[in-house]
Design a protein around this motif. Structure first.
Motif, short mmCIF file in Angstrom:
data_model
loop_
_atom_site.label_atom_id
_atom_site.label_comp_id
_atom_site.label_asym_id
_atom_site.label_seq_id
_atom_site.Cartn_x
_atom_site.Cartn_y
_atom_site.Cartn_z
N LYS A 138 0.83 -1.22 0.00
CA LYS A 138 0.00 0.00 0.00
C LYS A 138 0.86 1.27 0.00
N LYS A 139 2.18 1.08 0.17
CA LYS A 139 3.15 2.18 0.11
C LYS A 139 2.83 3.30 1.11
N GLY A 140 2.48 2.88 2.32
CA GLY A 140 2.19 3.85 3.37
C GLY A 140 2.45 3.28 4.74
N TYR A 141 2.36 4.14 5.77
CA TYR A 141 2.65 3.74 7.14
C TYR A 141 1.36 3.39 7.89
N PHE A 142 1.51 2.55 8.92
CA PHE A 142 0.34 2.14 9.71
C PHE A 142 0.80 1.64 11.07
N TYR A 143 -0.17 1.55 12.00
CA TYR A 143 0.08 0.92 13.30
C TYR A 143 -0.25 -0.56 13.19
N THR A 144 0.64 -1.42 13.65
CA THR A 144 0.37 -2.86 13.62
C THR A 144 -0.68 -3.26 14.66
N GLU A 145 -0.88 -2.40 15.68
CA GLU A 145 -1.93 -2.61 16.67
C GLU A 145 -3.07 -1.66 16.35
N ALA A 146 -4.23 -2.21 16.00
CA ALA A 146 -5.34 -1.41 15.48
C ALA A 146 -5.79 -0.28 16.40
N ASN A 147 -5.80 -0.50 17.71
CA ASN A 147 -6.33 0.50 18.65
C ASN A 147 -5.24 1.32 19.34
N TYR A 148 -4.01 1.22 18.81
CA TYR A 148 -2.91 1.94 19.46
C TYR A 148 -3.03 3.45 19.26
N SER A 149 -2.61 4.21 20.27
CA SER A 149 -2.49 5.66 20.18
C SER A 149 -1.49 6.12 21.22
N ILE A 150 -0.69 7.12 20.89
CA ILE A 150 0.26 7.65 21.87
C ILE A 150 -0.46 8.36 23.01
N THR A 151 -1.74 8.75 22.78
CA THR A 151 -2.53 9.42 23.83
C THR A 151 -3.36 8.44 24.64
N GLY A 152 -3.32 7.15 24.25
CA GLY A 152 -4.15 6.18 24.93
C GLY A 152 -3.38 5.23 25.81
N ILE A 153 -2.14 5.61 26.17
CA ILE A 153 -1.31 4.75 27.01
C ILE A 153 -1.83 4.74 28.44
N PRO A 154 -2.04 3.57 29.06
CA PRO A 154 -2.56 3.51 30.42
C PRO A 154 -1.72 4.33 31.39
N ILE A 155 -2.42 4.94 32.35
CA ILE A 155 -1.77 5.76 33.36
C ILE A 155 -1.48 4.91 34.59
#
Length: 332
Positions: free
Chosen positions: A73-90
């Protein structure tokens, strides 16, 4: 080494692009274009590659983002579908601290300005409680908070708070929009005012002997001179007839009448434009309101934002200005 605020802003833009379900697998060029459009600064391939490498590997950031490149697809993606840098557990310790802070700020719900500090902590506490009860951390596909990307120098912010409280003279360097160099001024700070997620400093300019308003993000340096001034300032009186941060000193406010469409009427009634707003008529033809304001850029932008849903009834010159602007838009 801690990331600077420009890098943190780029990380958030990359994160949002990789989580965009409508436009998946963004290319390197698309990511660069997004960053440049959002920040106004040009970056090269190396900067983007380093940003993604830092998001993947930098232990100081603690993102460890699962970014991969899809050769098909010649593009970037997250291998984990629900990952986000703002969603990291506290951590549990962070949760306790946030709850403690929220508990303190409940005392200030009714206090102007301090109440504004309470709201985001309360929002965080709600999201944390949902995460704890459901066992799933809520990301911004479910709850989205309005958080400004602009980050201010807290040391400078605190300097102005102290100078206002102690009536101290401050020397600043200020770079106006469109100017390449900053200029030095002596000021007597009076008030810090937020408008549309931007902070402004209201101060007496000792060089010109008049009150001026400075965008905090355009003040490049500030120094407390340890000198006292004796002026007093009434913020409510100063902004009495202003919408936003524009003030016309010594000018009488204008008697303004606007007619909003029936569809827009409920919003205007529930979210008043200004404290001087009064209802003149509300029927099947629409909502007619009166305002006592200094006509300003902020006011004309607000009127234009409603498009055909609002009509200026008075003053005549404002009606003509809005009409002429609409004709220019139509021509383009």
């Amino acid at each position: 080494m801690p990331a600077n605020k420009d890098a943190l802003s780029r990380y958030r833009i990359i994160d949002q692009a990789l989580r965009n379900k409508q436009k998946q697998f963004p290319t390197k060029k698309e990511l660069i274009d997004l960053i440049e459009n959002h920040t106004g600064f040009q970056i090269g391939d190396r900067t983007l590659e380093k940003d993604m490498q830092d998001m993947r590997e930098d232990s100081g950031l603690n993102y460890f983002a699962p970014i991969k490149f899809d050769k098909i697809k010649k593009g970037y993606f997250y291998t984990e579908a629900n990952y986000s840098i703002t969603g990291i557990p506290i951590s549990e310790e962070d949760i306790k601290r946030l709850k403690f802070a929220a508990k303190i700020f409940t005392r200030f719900k009714g206090v102007p300005y301090l109440a504004e500090l309470y709201r985001p902590i309360e929002q965080l506490d709600r999201i944390i409680r949902v995460g704890k009860s459901t066992g799933q951390w809520v990301d911004n596909s479910i709850v989205q908070l309005e958080v400004p990307e602009q980050m201010h120098d807290m040391e400078m912010f605190e300097l102005f708070i102290k100078s206002i409280l102690k009536k101290r003279v401050v020397q600043i360097r200020y770079q106006a929009f469109g100017k390449k160099e900053s200029k030095p001024f002596l000021i007597h700070p009076y008030l810090l005012k937020e408008y549309k997620n931007r902070w402004y400093l209201v101060a007496q300019n000792a060089n010109f002997e008049e009150i001026r308003i400075y965008g905090l993000d355009r003040i490049t340096s500030a120094k407390d001179l340890k000198e006292k001034h004796t002026e007093s300032f009434d913020a409510d009186a100063y902004f009495q007839y202003s919408l936003g941060i524009t003030v016309f000193n010594g000018e009488e406010p204008a008697d303004i009448e606007l007619l909003f469409s029936p569809n827009d009427a409920p919003y205007i009634l529930s979210n008043r434009i200004h404290h001087t707003q009064n209802v003149l008529k509300n029927d099947e033809k629409g909502l007619k309101i009166g305002l006592m304001l200094h006509p300003s850029y902020e006011l004309t932008m607000l009127i234009r934002g409603y498009g055909s849903g609002v009509k200026v009834l008075k003053p005549k010159w404002l009606e003509e200005e809005i009409k002429n602007d609409a004709l220019k838009v139509a021509e383009k």
